[in-house]
Design a protein around this motif. Structure first.
Motif, PDB file in Angstrom:
ATOM      1  N   VAL A 109      23.251   5.957  27.704  1.00 51.29           N
ATOM      2  CA  VAL A 109      23.326   6.173  29.140  1.00 51.29           C
ATOM      3  C   VAL A 109      24.557   5.431  29.646  1.00 51.29           C
ATOM      4  O   VAL A 109      24.773   4.257  29.334  1.00 51.29           O
ATOM      5  N   GLY A 110      25.383   6.127  30.380  1.00 50.65           N
ATOM      6  CA  GLY A 110      26.579   5.547  30.970  1.00 50.65           C
ATOM      7  C   GLY A 110      26.375   5.330  32.459  1.00 50.65           C
ATOM      8  O   GLY A 110      25.937   6.239  33.175  1.00 50.65           O
ATOM      9  N   THR A 111      26.680   4.122  32.942  1.00 53.27           N
ATOM     10  CA  THR A 111      26.566   3.820  34.361  1.00 53.27           C
ATOM     11  C   THR A 111      27.343   2.545  34.672  1.00 53.27           C
ATOM     12  O   THR A 111      27.311   1.572  33.897  1.00 53.27           O
ATOM     13  N   LYS A 112      28.067   2.546  35.774  1.00 49.99           N
ATOM     14  CA  LYS A 112      28.797   1.377  36.265  1.00 49.99           C
ATOM     15  C   LYS A 112      29.678   0.733  35.193  1.00 49.99           C
ATOM     16  O   LYS A 112      29.778  -0.483  35.079  1.00 49.99           O
ATOM     17  N   GLY A 113      30.317   1.577  34.371  1.00 48.73           N
ATOM     18  CA  GLY A 113      31.214   1.066  33.346  1.00 48.73           C
ATOM     19  C   GLY A 113      30.542   0.610  32.068  1.00 48.73           C
ATOM     20  O   GLY A 113      31.226   0.162  31.143  1.00 48.73           O
ATOM     21  N   HIS A 114      29.222   0.701  31.978  1.00 46.27           N
ATOM     22  CA  HIS A 114      28.493   0.311  30.781  1.00 46.27           C
ATOM     23  C   HIS A 114      28.055   1.551  29.997  1.00 46.27           C
ATOM     24  O   HIS A 114      27.826   2.615  30.575  1.00 46.27           O
ATOM     25  N   THR A 115      27.942   1.394  28.690  1.00 44.92           N
ATOM     26  CA  THR A 115      27.379   2.442  27.841  1.00 44.92           C
ATOM     27  C   THR A 115      26.227   1.812  27.061  1.00 44.92           C
ATOM     28  O   THR A 115      26.428   1.159  26.045  1.00 44.92           O
ATOM     29  N   TYR A 116      25.028   2.003  27.574  1.00 41.80           N
ATOM     30  CA  TYR A 116      23.846   1.377  26.998  1.00 41.80           C
ATOM     31  C   TYR A 116      23.195   2.270  25.943  1.00 41.80           C
ATOM     32  O   TYR A 116      23.134   3.502  26.111  1.00 41.80           O
ATOM     33  N   LEU A 117      22.669   1.646  24.904  1.00 42.13           N
ATOM     34  CA  LEU A 117      21.730   2.314  24.014  1.00 42.13           C
ATOM     35  C   LEU A 117      20.366   2.249  24.683  1.00 42.13           C
ATOM     36  O   LEU A 117      19.896   1.167  25.040  1.00 42.13           O
ATOM     37  N   VAL A 118      19.743   3.418  24.869  1.00 42.97           N
ATOM     38  CA  VAL A 118      18.407   3.441  25.465  1.00 42.97           C
ATOM     39  C   VAL A 118      17.410   3.978  24.446  1.00 42.97           C
ATOM     40  O   VAL A 118      17.738   4.812  23.601  1.00 42.97           O
ATOM     41  N   GLU A 119      16.202   3.470  24.541  1.00 46.65           N
ATOM     42  CA  GLU A 119      15.078   4.002  23.773  1.00 46.65           C
ATOM     43  C   GLU A 119      14.170   4.755  24.736  1.00 46.65           C
ATOM     44  O   GLU A 119      13.765   4.209  25.771  1.00 46.65           O
ATOM     45  N   GLY A 120      13.871   6.007  24.412  1.00 47.89           N
ATOM     46  CA  GLY A 120      13.054   6.834  25.288  1.00 47.89           C
ATOM     47  C   GLY A 120      11.686   7.110  24.686  1.00 47.89           C
ATOM     48  O   GLY A 120      11.521   7.135  23.466  1.00 47.89           O
ATOM     49  N   ASP A 121      10.734   7.329  25.563  1.00 45.05           N
ATOM     50  CA  ASP A 121       9.368   7.688  25.179  1.00 45.05           C
ATOM     51  C   ASP A 121       9.099   9.064  25.785  1.00 45.05           C
ATOM     52  O   ASP A 121       8.931   9.195  27.002  1.00 45.05           O
ATOM     53  N   TYR A 122       9.037  10.092  24.944  1.00 41.13           N
ATOM     54  CA  TYR A 122       8.910  11.461  25.447  1.00 41.13           C
ATOM     55  C   TYR A 122       7.549  11.689  26.100  1.00 41.13           C
ATOM     56  O   TYR A 122       7.466  12.278  27.185  1.00 41.13           O
ATOM     57  N   ALA A 123       6.473  11.228  25.476  1.00 38.03           N
ATOM     58  CA  ALA A 123       5.131  11.481  25.993  1.00 38.03           C
ATOM     59  C   ALA A 123       4.918  10.816  27.347  1.00 38.03           C
ATOM     60  O   ALA A 123       4.335  11.410  28.265  1.00 38.03           O
ATOM     61  N   ASN A 124       5.383   9.588  27.496  1.00 39.06           N
ATOM     62  CA  ASN A 124       5.222   8.853  28.759  1.00 39.06           C
ATOM     63  C   ASN A 124       6.390   9.049  29.713  1.00 39.06           C
ATOM     64  O   ASN A 124       6.356   8.558  30.847  1.00 39.06           O
ATOM     65  N   TRP A 125       7.396   9.722  29.241  1.00 40.89           N
ATOM     66  CA  TRP A 125       8.607  10.055  30.000  1.00 40.89           C
ATOM     67  C   TRP A 125       9.190   8.841  30.718  1.00 40.89           C
ATOM     68  O   TRP A 125       9.154   8.707  31.946  1.00 40.89           O
ATOM     69  N   GLU A 126       9.733   7.948  29.889  1.00 43.23           N
ATOM     70  CA  GLU A 126      10.390   6.755  30.394  1.00 43.23           C
ATOM     71  C   GLU A 126      11.414   6.301  29.370  1.00 43.23           C
ATOM     72  O   GLU A 126      11.347   6.676  28.195  1.00 43.23           O
ATOM     73  N   ALA A 127      12.367   5.484  29.816  1.00 41.67           N
ATOM     74  CA  ALA A 127      13.416   4.984  28.919  1.00 41.67           C
ATOM     75  C   ALA A 127      13.814   3.586  29.364  1.00 41.67           C
ATOM     76  O   ALA A 127      13.739   3.243  30.554  1.00 41.67           O
TER      77      ALA A 127
END
Length: 318
Positions: A204-222
């Protein structure tokens, strides 16, 4: 003096003709090794990739054996990006017309198109889970690369078990550094799936950062787990992530992240690699560079080796 100059020019012409003929002959020889027929996307041990040397600039999906990389089978399916898992493939194909865009083609084990999803923008990344149940794609909807200021991406996910499709996942509830995060500049790209078909990783890119995110498909969150990670690729054993890390204003170097220790290892490929790498096996990372496919050890040792000439978007069929 004039005779000597004429002789030298004549020799240069002869050398040029010889080099040109050799190149032509080599191209013909390579072309002669191409067999054209539908692929078998369940044939274990075959390397599926996008052929980057097709006539007219059209790239098509091909495969080859690792022991015979010069002999390839061409499916004729035109794709800019391709990925496959358990006989299900996704092909990102540019779409012409008054409003150019991208079609995400879902194909079966013989590269027959089962579904077409119309998208905006230009092809960027594609992934399929090992089971074939989950499919993802990334397209640029403004700008043409990650080097563009203000670029925008759409990243989607398709569950092939239910046909439920999210054209753009940017509305997923996101936590950054443990706090709920909202920003209009959020962009996701480069999804990679875990073996359970629920957990996934992305950038995920935002405000100059490129973060590694872990997502949960069933609960729909990251949630974010590390900064400075782009285009992640989860290893077959699920313990490490290959990724590209910015090394300059417009350059990246491949690294591997150990998810248990969060230790980063730079790989022995020192050239710029702007690609979402893939895993040849648990110990080897493969990637596209300069219209060829290379492999390099995942522990930072050794040196890059050429796998396939004139190829991109590799997947080893397992």
């Amino acid at each position: 003096m004039k005779r000597a100059l004429a002789l030298a020019l004549g020799l240069l012409v002869l050398v040029g003709v010889a080099v040109g003929y050799s190149t032509f002959a080599a191209d013909r020889n390579e072309e002669a090794t191409v067999e054209r027929r539908p692929l078998d996307l369940t044939a274990r041990g075959r390397l599926v990739f996008v052929d980057t040397n097709r006539a007219g600039g059209h790239r098509t999906v091909a495969d080859t054996g690792l022991d015979t990389p010069a002999a390839r089978v061409d499916s004729g399916l035109r794709c800019e990006r391709f990925a496959v898992g358990a006989g299900t493939g996704v092909c990102l194909q540019t779409r012409g017309g008054p409003l150019p865009g991208t079609d995400a083609l879902i194909v079966d084990a013989n590269t027959n198109v089962k579904r077409r999803i119309e998208l905006a923008g230009t092809p960027s990344r594609a992934r399929v889970s090992a089971s074939g149940n989950m499919v993802s794609w990334t397209v640029f909807v403004s700008g043409e690369s990650y080097n563009k200021t203000g670029f925008s991406t759409w990243t989607g996910i398709l569950d092939t078990r239910t046909d439920y499709t999210l054209i753009n996942i940017e509305a997923i509830p996101l936590t950054v550094d443990g706090k709920p995060y909202h920003s209009p500049d959020v962009n996701y790209w480069g999804v990679t799936f875990a073996a359970d078909d629920n957990r996934f990783y992305a950038t995920v890119g935002t405000k100059g950062h490129t973060y590694l995110v872990e997502g949960d498909y069933a609960n729909w969150e990251a949630h974010t787990i590390r900064d400075g990670v782009e285009c992640p690729s989860l290893s077959p054993d699920g313990t490490r992530i290959a990724f590209k890390k910015r090394s300059g204003k417009s350059t990246w170097r491949l690294h591997v992240l150990d998810l248990a220790t969060m230790r980063e290892t730079p790989l022995a490929e020192h050239a710029n690699v702007d690609d979402q790498a893939a895993w040849l096996d648990d110990n080897t990372v493969m990637y596209g560079r300069d219209r060829n496919i290379y492999a390099v050890p995942a522990d930072g040792t050794g040196a890059p080796r050429l796998l396939v000439t004139k190829g991109a978007s590799p997947t080893l069929l397992r």
